[in-house]
Scaffold this motif. Sequence first.
Motif, PDB file in Angstrom:
ATOM      1  N   ARG A  37     -48.945 -52.387  27.955  1.00 22.43           N
ATOM      2  CA  ARG A  37     -49.408 -53.262  26.870  1.00 22.43           C
ATOM      3  C   ARG A  37     -49.367 -54.688  27.416  1.00 22.43           C
ATOM      4  NH1 ARG A  37     -46.554 -51.294  23.216  1.00 22.43           N
ATOM      5  NH2 ARG A  37     -48.116 -50.103  22.077  1.00 22.43           N
ATOM      6  N   ALA A  38     -50.445 -55.432  27.227  1.00 26.19           N
ATOM      7  CA  ALA A  38     -50.502 -56.772  27.794  1.00 26.19           C
ATOM      8  C   ALA A  38     -51.496 -57.639  27.040  1.00 26.19           C
ATOM      9  CB  ALA A  38     -50.910 -56.695  29.268  1.00 26.19           C
ATOM     10  N   GLU A  39     -51.324 -58.942  27.192  1.00 23.23           N
ATOM     11  CA  GLU A  39     -52.299 -59.901  26.677  1.00 23.23           C
ATOM     12  C   GLU A  39     -53.301 -60.155  27.797  1.00 23.23           C
ATOM     13  OE1 GLU A  39     -52.420 -64.581  25.281  1.00 23.23           O
ATOM     14  OE2 GLU A  39     -50.534 -63.455  25.137  1.00 23.23           O
ATOM     15  N   VAL A  40     -54.579 -59.943  27.521  1.00 24.16           N
ATOM     16  CA  VAL A  40     -55.614 -60.069  28.552  1.00 24.16           C
ATOM     17  C   VAL A  40     -56.333 -61.406  28.406  1.00 24.16           C
ATOM     18  CG1 VAL A  40     -57.730 -59.081  29.496  1.00 24.16           C
ATOM     19  CG2 VAL A  40     -55.918 -57.568  28.664  1.00 24.16           C
ATOM     20  N   LYS A  41     -56.334 -62.167  29.524  1.00 29.38           N
ATOM     21  CA  LYS A  41     -57.042 -63.453  29.562  1.00 29.38           C
ATOM     22  C   LYS A  41     -57.875 -63.513  30.829  1.00 29.38           C
ATOM     23  CE  LYS A  41     -53.777 -66.379  26.987  1.00 29.38           C
ATOM     24  NZ  LYS A  41     -52.865 -67.563  27.112  1.00 29.38           N
ATOM     25  N   ALA A  45     -54.064 -59.472  33.145  1.00 30.57           N
ATOM     26  CA  ALA A  45     -53.070 -59.066  32.154  1.00 30.57           C
ATOM     27  C   ALA A  45     -51.834 -59.953  32.286  1.00 30.57           C
ATOM     28  CB  ALA A  45     -52.695 -57.602  32.362  1.00 30.57           C
ATOM     29  N   GLU A  46     -51.388 -60.504  31.177  1.00 31.21           N
ATOM     30  CA  GLU A  46     -50.184 -61.338  31.164  1.00 31.21           C
ATOM     31  C   GLU A  46     -49.150 -60.715  30.233  1.00 31.21           C
ATOM     32  OE1 GLU A  46     -51.346 -65.294  30.147  1.00 31.21           O
ATOM     33  OE2 GLU A  46     -52.695 -65.526  31.860  1.00 31.21           O
ATOM     34  N   ARG A  47     -47.884 -61.044  30.483  1.00 25.49           N
ATOM     35  CA  ARG A  47     -46.758 -60.489  29.709  1.00 25.49           C
ATOM     36  C   ARG A  47     -46.883 -58.970  29.609  1.00 25.49           C
ATOM     37  NH1 ARG A  47     -47.658 -65.113  26.451  1.00 25.49           N
ATOM     38  NH2 ARG A  47     -48.518 -63.905  24.746  1.00 25.49           N
ATOM     39  N   VAL A  48     -46.918 -58.326  30.783  1.00 28.23           N
ATOM     40  CA  VAL A  48     -47.142 -56.878  30.858  1.00 28.23           C
ATOM     41  C   VAL A  48     -45.877 -56.119  30.466  1.00 28.23           C
ATOM     42  CG1 VAL A  48     -47.739 -54.964  32.385  1.00 28.23           C
ATOM     43  CG2 VAL A  48     -48.881 -57.184  32.660  1.00 28.23           C
ATOM     44  N   GLU A  49     -46.053 -55.159  29.562  1.00 25.11           N
ATOM     45  CA  GLU A  49     -44.948 -54.278  29.159  1.00 25.11           C
ATOM     46  C   GLU A  49     -45.335 -52.841  29.527  1.00 25.11           C
ATOM     47  OE1 GLU A  49     -43.165 -52.298  25.071  1.00 25.11           O
ATOM     48  OE2 GLU A  49     -44.454 -54.070  24.934  1.00 25.11           O
TER      49      GLU A  49
END
Length: 414
Positions: A37-41, A45-49
């Motif tokens: 799960r991540a924030e995609v920019k 992928a950033e802040r990958v869990e």
Amino acid sequence: MDDLLTIDRIGAQGDGIAETPGGPVFAPLTLPGERVRAEVKDGRAERVEIVEASPDRIAPVSPHYGDCGGCSLQHWAAGPYLDWKWEQVRLALAREGIETEIEATVASPPGSRRRIALHARRTPEGRVILGFKARKSWRLVEVSTCPVADPRLVAAFPALAKIAAAFLEHPKSAPTLHVTWTLTGLDVDVTGVERKSGGLSADRQMQAIRAANAADLARLSLAGDTLMMARQPLVAFGPATVPVPAGGFLQAVPEAEAAMTSRAVAAVKGAKKIADLFCGAGTFTFPLATVAPVLAADGSAAGIAALKAGVGSAKGLRQITAEARDLFRRPLSPFDLKGCDAIVFDPPRAGAVDQTAQIVGTKASVVVGVSCNPVTFARDARTLIDAGFRLETVTPIDQFLWSAHVELVGVFRR
């Protein structure tokens, strides 16, 4: 809103890649098959869990893993990690339409790096720290240990920080300590010191020299200019002992170097004369000279001087002729290489497109290519193959452990 991604493969830079309707997304520190799960920019992928981990995921050994920009594949089990490096070589060759036998990747053990580059900075509190860059950032991560480095380098970190303090005189200075373990002790070359303001003052030079003596350095140099030398830094190349040029090139891992040289020597057995191109200070020259006379050439005058200085240190070697020559601007021609029935070349990352074109016109029956870039190796290999050579074998070498970097040795025969 975070996206749920499935990692399909690892890309050439070591990031996981998830194929999505919007295009590929690069996710650092992930593995094939993992769900994250991540924030995609902008495709990253950033802040990958990690939601569902790969069975090939292992616990990283470095306390700096994830923050330090090195060792980005430390979380991958050895088997699939080495297989991935093998695959990077296969893909590079396949893009040039080349098929050949690719041997298993040769591994390098932890704690084997004899040279590292440590960045030095002063904190707002005035403390001097040493470390490596964070991932895709200029931020410095202070390191207290390094699992890939020779333990003797790690043990010197506190003393090296005291030496670095002398080079932080100017606010624009961003010193990097290039530290090498040699047969006679530590050799340190410092780059990144502000020069426009007049360079390092005499007082700071003396401070650096005192700290270097206290640390029992073999040598301390500033951008290749020696500040102090208690002992000449020496390395062994085959049966020879060679003085290391200040700031000169040296293979990072002795075990990787041994894997490369042994394959080169085995390939040229029976040769009457060997050319060693991009020879540096003689990494391959001296082992090759146990087989036949060697013509050695490199653009570094300091490297050639060191090579010549090492010639008298070993018995039983065939004649070595060494020349300082820019092989990019003035590659050795078939006339220059007359009589050489074997050629070894180990160019920088850019490869050797012009020198390879000259090799084609020689009478050499065997050519050994050593490379730190499979893409440029494959390009140069295509030139040789089109001229009638056959790429017999390629051996991937994992000199830079847990990185995306892969080196190789390829053997060509007419």
